[in-house]
Design a protein around this motif. Structure first.
Motif, PDB file in Angstrom:
ATOM      1  N   LYS A  34       0.822  -1.209   0.000  1.00 44.06           N
ATOM      2  CA  LYS A  34       0.000   0.000   0.000  1.00 44.06           C
ATOM      3  C   LYS A  34       0.853   1.256   0.000  1.00 44.06           C
ATOM      4  N   ASN A  35       2.092   1.137   0.489  1.00 43.46           N
ATOM      5  CA  ASN A  35       2.995   2.285   0.512  1.00 43.46           C
ATOM      6  C   ASN A  35       4.040   2.209  -0.596  1.00 43.46           C
ATOM      7  N   ALA A  36       3.878   1.306  -1.520  1.00 46.06           N
ATOM      8  CA  ALA A  36       4.872   1.115  -2.577  1.00 46.06           C
ATOM      9  C   ALA A  36       5.042   2.371  -3.425  1.00 46.06           C
ATOM     10  N   GLN A  37       3.985   3.099  -3.660  1.00 41.55           N
ATOM     11  CA  GLN A  37       4.061   4.296  -4.499  1.00 41.55           C
ATOM     12  C   GLN A  37       4.935   5.371  -3.874  1.00 41.55           C
ATOM     13  N   SER A  38       5.029   5.384  -2.549  1.00 40.83           N
ATOM     14  CA  SER A  38       5.838   6.397  -1.879  1.00 40.83           C
ATOM     15  C   SER A  38       7.310   6.004  -1.800  1.00 40.83           C
ATOM     16  N   GLN A  39       7.675   4.876  -2.371  1.00 42.34           N
ATOM     17  CA  GLN A  39       9.047   4.386  -2.295  1.00 42.34           C
ATOM     18  C   GLN A  39       9.938   4.906  -3.417  1.00 42.34           C
ATOM     19  N   SER A  64       6.568  -4.277  -5.735  1.00 50.04           N
ATOM     20  CA  SER A  64       5.350  -5.086  -5.850  1.00 50.04           C
ATOM     21  C   SER A  64       5.659  -6.479  -6.395  1.00 50.04           C
ATOM     22  N   ALA A  83       8.173   5.173 -10.255  1.00 44.73           N
ATOM     23  CA  ALA A  83       7.214   4.106 -10.575  1.00 44.73           C
ATOM     24  C   ALA A  83       7.891   2.763 -10.771  1.00 44.73           C
ATOM     25  N   GLU A  84       9.078   2.756 -11.377  1.00 52.97           N
ATOM     26  CA  GLU A  84       9.755   1.473 -11.593  1.00 52.97           C
ATOM     27  C   GLU A  84      10.192   0.838 -10.265  1.00 52.97           C
ATOM     28  N   GLN A  85      10.529   1.666  -9.283  1.00 53.13           N
ATOM     29  CA  GLN A  85      10.877   1.141  -7.962  1.00 53.13           C
ATOM     30  C   GLN A  85       9.646   0.543  -7.288  1.00 53.13           C
ATOM     31  N   ALA A  86       8.503   1.194  -7.434  1.00 50.23           N
ATOM     32  CA  ALA A  86       7.260   0.682  -6.867  1.00 50.23           C
ATOM     33  C   ALA A  86       6.868  -0.625  -7.538  1.00 50.23           C
ATOM     34  N   ALA A  87       7.051  -0.699  -8.859  1.00 49.86           N
ATOM     35  CA  ALA A  87       6.730  -1.928  -9.582  1.00 49.86           C
ATOM     36  C   ALA A  87       7.657  -3.064  -9.158  1.00 49.86           C
TER      37      ALA A  87
END
Length: 78
Positions: free
Chosen positions: A44-49, A59, A52-56
């Motif tokens: 749920k906090n992946a977007q704040s990491q 995930s 976008a490629e880091q969040a992907a």
């Protein structure tokens, strides 16, 4: 620490690490707790990491870890 582990560890190594607790019935609560923590807090906090490629990446690696924990768990239920 868990986010760093997921981001910086290769998928094969994540499978090995998280797979170690998948076949031990006494560690069922640990598995469920880790899966809940990963899905509820990490993803749920992946977007704040970061980008976008880091969040992907986060995930994808979280899914690898979750799948590894469930691999032998399914066999235990049979």
């Amino acid at each position: 620490m868990l986010i760093k582990l997921l981001k910086e560890t290769e998928p094969e190594d994540l499978t090995s690490i998280f797979g170690k607790i998948s076949g031990i019935s006494k560690l069922g609560m640990l598995r469920e707790g880790l899966k809940l923590f990963i899905s509820h807090f990490v993803l749920k906090n992946a977007q704040s990491q970061g980008p976008a490629e880091q969040a992907a990446l986060l995930s994808e690696r979280a899914q690898v870890a979750t799948s590894a924990m469930e691999a032998k768990e399914a066999k235990l239920k049979l």
